[in-house]
Design a protein around this motif. Structure first.
Motif, PDB file in Angstrom:
ATOM      1  N   GLY A 449       0.975  -1.626  -0.203  1.00  0.00           N
ATOM      2  CA  GLY A 449       0.298   0.268  -0.334  1.00  0.00           C
ATOM      3  C   GLY A 449       0.730   0.937  -0.052  1.00  0.00           C
ATOM      4  O   GLY A 449       0.293   1.877   0.501  1.00  0.00           O
ATOM      5  N   HIS A 450       2.507   1.265  -0.042  1.00  0.00           N
ATOM      6  CA  HIS A 450       2.975   3.115  -0.046  1.00  0.00           C
ATOM      7  C   HIS A 450       3.272   2.844   1.386  1.00  0.00           C
ATOM      8  O   HIS A 450       3.136   4.580   1.238  1.00  0.00           O
ATOM      9  CB  HIS A 450       3.134   3.035  -1.399  1.00  0.00           C
ATOM     10  N   ILE A 451       2.732   2.746   2.207  1.00  0.00           N
ATOM     11  CA  ILE A 451       2.537   3.425   3.812  1.00  0.00           C
ATOM     12  C   ILE A 451       3.974   3.235   4.218  1.00  0.00           C
ATOM     13  O   ILE A 451       4.411   4.506   4.585  1.00  0.00           O
ATOM     14  CB  ILE A 451       1.498   2.974   4.272  1.00  0.00           C
ATOM     15  N   LEU A 452       4.565   1.301   3.709  1.00  0.00           N
ATOM     16  CA  LEU A 452       5.879   2.186   4.274  1.00  0.00           C
ATOM     17  C   LEU A 452       6.755   1.696   2.494  1.00  0.00           C
ATOM     18  O   LEU A 452       6.241   0.881   1.548  1.00  0.00           O
ATOM     19  CB  LEU A 452       6.381   0.330   5.171  1.00  0.00           C
ATOM     20  N   GLN A 453       8.013   1.807   2.949  1.00  0.00           N
ATOM     21  CA  GLN A 453       9.147   1.234   1.959  1.00  0.00           C
ATOM     22  C   GLN A 453      10.386   0.186   2.075  1.00  0.00           C
ATOM     23  O   GLN A 453       9.836  -0.621   3.036  1.00  0.00           O
ATOM     24  CB  GLN A 453      10.155   2.705   1.675  1.00  0.00           C
ATOM     25  N   PRO A 454      10.511  -0.938   1.032  1.00  0.00           N
ATOM     26  CA  PRO A 454      11.184  -2.083   1.886  1.00  0.00           C
ATOM     27  C   PRO A 454      12.495  -1.065   3.100  1.00  0.00           C
ATOM     28  O   PRO A 454      12.715  -0.644   2.762  1.00  0.00           O
ATOM     29  CB  PRO A 454      11.485  -2.765   0.359  1.00  0.00           C
ATOM     30  N   LEU A 455      12.830  -2.941   4.561  1.00  0.00           N
ATOM     31  CA  LEU A 455      13.449  -1.833   4.674  1.00  0.00           C
ATOM     32  C   LEU A 455      14.697  -1.799   3.962  1.00  0.00           C
ATOM     33  O   LEU A 455      15.151  -2.063   3.370  1.00  0.00           O
ATOM     34  CB  LEU A 455      13.653  -3.876   5.325  1.00  0.00           C
ATOM     35  N   LYS A 456      15.573  -0.892   4.954  1.00  0.00           N
ATOM     36  CA  LYS A 456      17.152  -0.745   4.511  1.00  0.00           C
ATOM     37  C   LYS A 456      17.910  -1.291   5.614  1.00  0.00           C
ATOM     38  O   LYS A 456      17.536  -1.301   6.673  1.00  0.00           O
ATOM     39  CB  LYS A 456      17.228   0.606   4.700  1.00  0.00           C
ATOM     40  N   LEU A 457      18.883  -0.839   4.921  1.00  0.00           N
ATOM     41  CA  LEU A 457      20.625  -1.386   5.934  1.00  0.00           C
ATOM     42  C   LEU A 457      21.396  -0.420   6.488  1.00  0.00           C
ATOM     43  O   LEU A 457      21.378  -0.060   5.879  1.00  0.00           O
ATOM     44  CB  LEU A 457      21.392  -2.399   5.197  1.00  0.00           C
ATOM     45  N   THR A 458      21.701  -0.875   7.993  1.00  0.00           N
ATOM     46  CA  THR A 458      23.179   0.176   8.319  1.00  0.00           C
ATOM     47  C   THR A 458      23.915  -0.598   9.809  1.00  0.00           C
ATOM     48  O   THR A 458      23.134  -1.080   9.591  1.00  0.00           O
ATOM     49  CB  THR A 458      22.099   0.633   9.450  1.00  0.00           C
ATOM     50  N   ARG A 459      24.465  -0.531   8.809  1.00  0.00           N
ATOM     51  CA  ARG A 459      25.888  -1.314   8.798  1.00  0.00           C
ATOM     52  C   ARG A 459      27.106  -0.941  10.286  1.00  0.00           C
ATOM     53  O   ARG A 459      26.978   0.368  10.743  1.00  0.00           O
ATOM     54  CB  ARG A 459      26.758  -1.554   7.898  1.00  0.00           C
ATOM     55  N   ILE A 460      26.809  -2.414  11.038  1.00  0.00           N
ATOM     56  CA  ILE A 460      27.106  -1.550  12.696  1.00  0.00           C
ATOM     57  C   ILE A 460      29.232  -2.208  12.541  1.00  0.00           C
ATOM     58  O   ILE A 460      29.276  -3.367  11.907  1.00  0.00           O
ATOM     59  CB  ILE A 460      26.780  -2.327  13.620  1.00  0.00           C
ATOM     60  N   GLN A 461      29.612  -1.059  13.034  1.00  0.00           N
ATOM     61  CA  GLN A 461      31.218  -1.899  12.436  1.00  0.00           C
ATOM     62  C   GLN A 461      31.489  -2.619  13.498  1.00  0.00           C
ATOM     63  O   GLN A 461      31.002  -3.463  14.546  1.00  0.00           O
ATOM     64  CB  GLN A 461      32.279  -0.718  12.834  1.00  0.00           C
ATOM     65  N   ASP A 462      32.727  -3.773  12.826  1.00  0.00           N
ATOM     66  CA  ASP A 462      33.092  -4.809  13.716  1.00  0.00           C
ATOM     67  C   ASP A 462      33.340  -4.785  14.953  1.00  0.00           C
ATOM     68  O   ASP A 462      34.292  -3.943  15.767  1.00  0.00           O
ATOM     69  CB  ASP A 462      33.877  -5.572  13.625  1.00  0.00           C
ATOM     70  N   GLY A 463      33.024  -5.476  15.871  1.00  0.00           N
ATOM     71  CA  GLY A 463      33.022  -5.125  17.341  1.00  0.00           C
ATOM     72  C   GLY A 463      31.572  -3.846  18.174  1.00  0.00           C
ATOM     73  O   GLY A 463      31.794  -3.736  19.499  1.00  0.00           O
TER      74      GLY A 463
END
Length: 500
Positions: A449-463
């Motif tokens: 229904g175009h209320i949400l867009q597909p999920l997005k990724l945020t990378r967290i650094q090693d550790g």
């Protein structure tokens, strides 16, 4: 001597299995007996008198007399116990308080009585004996075993010893296992987790380790240190390592990382313990569900999760539950918890015997747009994405982004720390999102229904996750990363640890 110990373990396992079969085959009767015993024992406590336990004969009468309470609502009674009063929630005084981290009230103090610690110890033992009976494997009882846990040093509160559950449990290792147990008492007492892990590595590197137990994220840290120090896979360093015992979090998102660190697959047993009681353990290697312990001093009630916050929501007993429904679990125990909202949600995978999987926390979900996403769904989506893209993930969490920059649609943000990047990031994200839509029709409707867009990724650094947990004083022990939240507090706290 070694073979005799293994033979004795198999005989004992057979006996315990036979005893368990009696309540497994009569589950409703086992719960009815438990209910009556609990009410009878607590009739003359302050709580029992306040709630008319002397007149309660049926579950419906109990529901009328005892509302569902969380810790905050039970706290006035617990404070009386903390002040030294006897016969408040259970006859006499508790042997221990398990101190846990609260969200709204600071530290929580969960009473542990003589009968309840006895059941905790028995369940831990029976989980291993059940594995021996099922598989016939018992040689591991002659090797060294390590249980990564909190410090066994206990404080004193008005004559009641107080500490973390795992630290309390350390005082109850059976005598016949003491010679097999690692780390040393001195090392176990170290509070700083990083120092403790280094010392555990020192003590275990040259030993015949056969059983390793703990929360997966912290066992992973131990395995990483072993590999860094020796240059060997854990499975080569410990060729007789046979059994991994864990609880607290879903192992599946960690499995590929573990198998890489170990270099091979090992058997595992999942447990469902908490300060409030030991509820279930994995009774079959081929089953994901955990056998719910119905004859262990705990009376269970189940409330459909979607109805939980509605007035008068029905409290189902064990004979009324259905497979596949997400329930909030409510317990009354021989430690003096009554109609207690554990906070965990479960779903039954089988009713013969009664097996459950932990699906999340009743307060941990994402429903910023009415989607009501739960932990089980995000963990399953991650499992599928890992399987199909050869990625390895150290840790992750999910949060809603309600007000993105510009005129973008809102979305779910997945904050992920990779140990190995996916071969195809677009495929990885597509699998995550499609699996979420397949599991959660509300989420699918919001995307379509175009209320949400597909999920997005945020990378967290090693550790990064580890550094975050360290920064809030929750590194190691029983602490675990919250898998998802309906606000952005955790996501924003992780932003300083993003990859740049």
């Amino acid at each position: 001597m070694s073979s005799m110990k293994a033979i004795a373990a198999r005989i004992f396992a057979r006996l315990v299995h036979r005893r368990a079969a009696q309540w497994i085959q009569n589950p409703v009767q086992a719960q009815d007996r438990t209910f009556r015993e609990l009410i009878g024992r607590a009739r003359n406590t302050r709580f029992g008198r306040d709630h008319g336990f002397g007149d309660i004969q049926t579950h419906s009468e109990f529901v009328q007399a005892v509302p569902i309470r969380d810790y905050e609502e039970l706290k006035p009674y617990i404070l009386r116990v903390l002040e030294g009063e006897a016969d408040v929630l259970w006859p006499g005084k508790p042997l221990y308080f398990a101190k846990t981290s609260g969200t709204t009230s600071g530290a929580k103090y969960i009473p542990i009585t003589g009968p309840s610690i006895k059941e905790q110890v028995k369940a831990s033992r029976n989980a291993i004996l059940n594995y021996i009976h099922e598989t016939g494997k018992a040689s591991f009882v002659t090797g060294k075993m390590i249980f990564l846990q909190g410090s066994p040093v206990l404080e004193d509160k008005n004559g009641i010893k107080t500490g973390r559950l795992s630290g309390i449990s350390a005082h109850y290792v059976p005598g016949y296992l003491q010679a097999n147990r690692l780390p040393s008492w001195e090392t176990n007492c170290i509070e700083d987790w990083e120092t403790k892990v280094e010392r555990i590595v020192d003590e275990t590197m040259g030993e015949n380790m056969t059983v390793i137990a703990g929360i997966p994220s912290w066992v992973q840290m131990y395995f990483e240190r072993l590999k860094e120090r020796t240059g060997k896979d854990v499975g080569r360093l410990f060729p007789n390592f046979q059994l991994f015992i864990y609880g607290g979090v879903n192992y599946e998102p960690y499995r590929s990382k573990f198998e890489n660190l170990i270099g091979r697959r090992v058997d595992s047993i999942e447990l469902f313990p908490a300060s409030e009681g030991f509820f279930a353990y994995q009774d079959r290697q081929g089953e994901k569900g955990l056998l719910l312990l119905l004859d262990a001093g705990i009376f269970y009630e189940f409330v459909r999760a979607e109805e939980f916050f509605e007035p008068g929501a029905k409290r189902h007993t064990i004979g009324e539950v259905e497979v596949g429904v997400n329930y909030a679990m409510v317990v009354s125990t021989n430690a003096g918890l009554w109609g207690y909202n554990l906070g965990d949600t479960v779903a039954f995978t089988s009713l013969s015997p009664y097996r459950v999987i932990v699906t999340g926390r009743i307060k941990h979900f994402i429903s910023a747009f009415g989607e009501h996403v739960i932990a089980k769904e995000v963990e399953f989506a991650m499992e599928k994405a890992i399987e199909q893209t050869a990625a390895r993930v150290n840790e992750f969490t999910v949060a809603p982004q309600i007000t993105p920059e510009g005129d973008q649609l809102p979305y779910h943000e997945w904050l992920v720390e990779f140990e190995r990047e996916p071969e195809d990031e677009a495929l990885f994200l597509s699998i995550l999102d499609q699996t979420m839509q397949e599991q959660n029709s509300y989420y699918k409707d919001l995307i379509e229904g175009h209320i949400l867009q597909p999920l997005k990724l945020t990378r967290i650094q090693d550790g990064g996750f580890r550094e975050y947990m360290k920064s809030i004083g929750k590194l190691g022990g029983q602490n675990k990363v919250q898998r998802l939240a309906n606000d952005r507090a955790l996501a924003e706290a992780l932003y300083p640890f993003r990859e740049v």
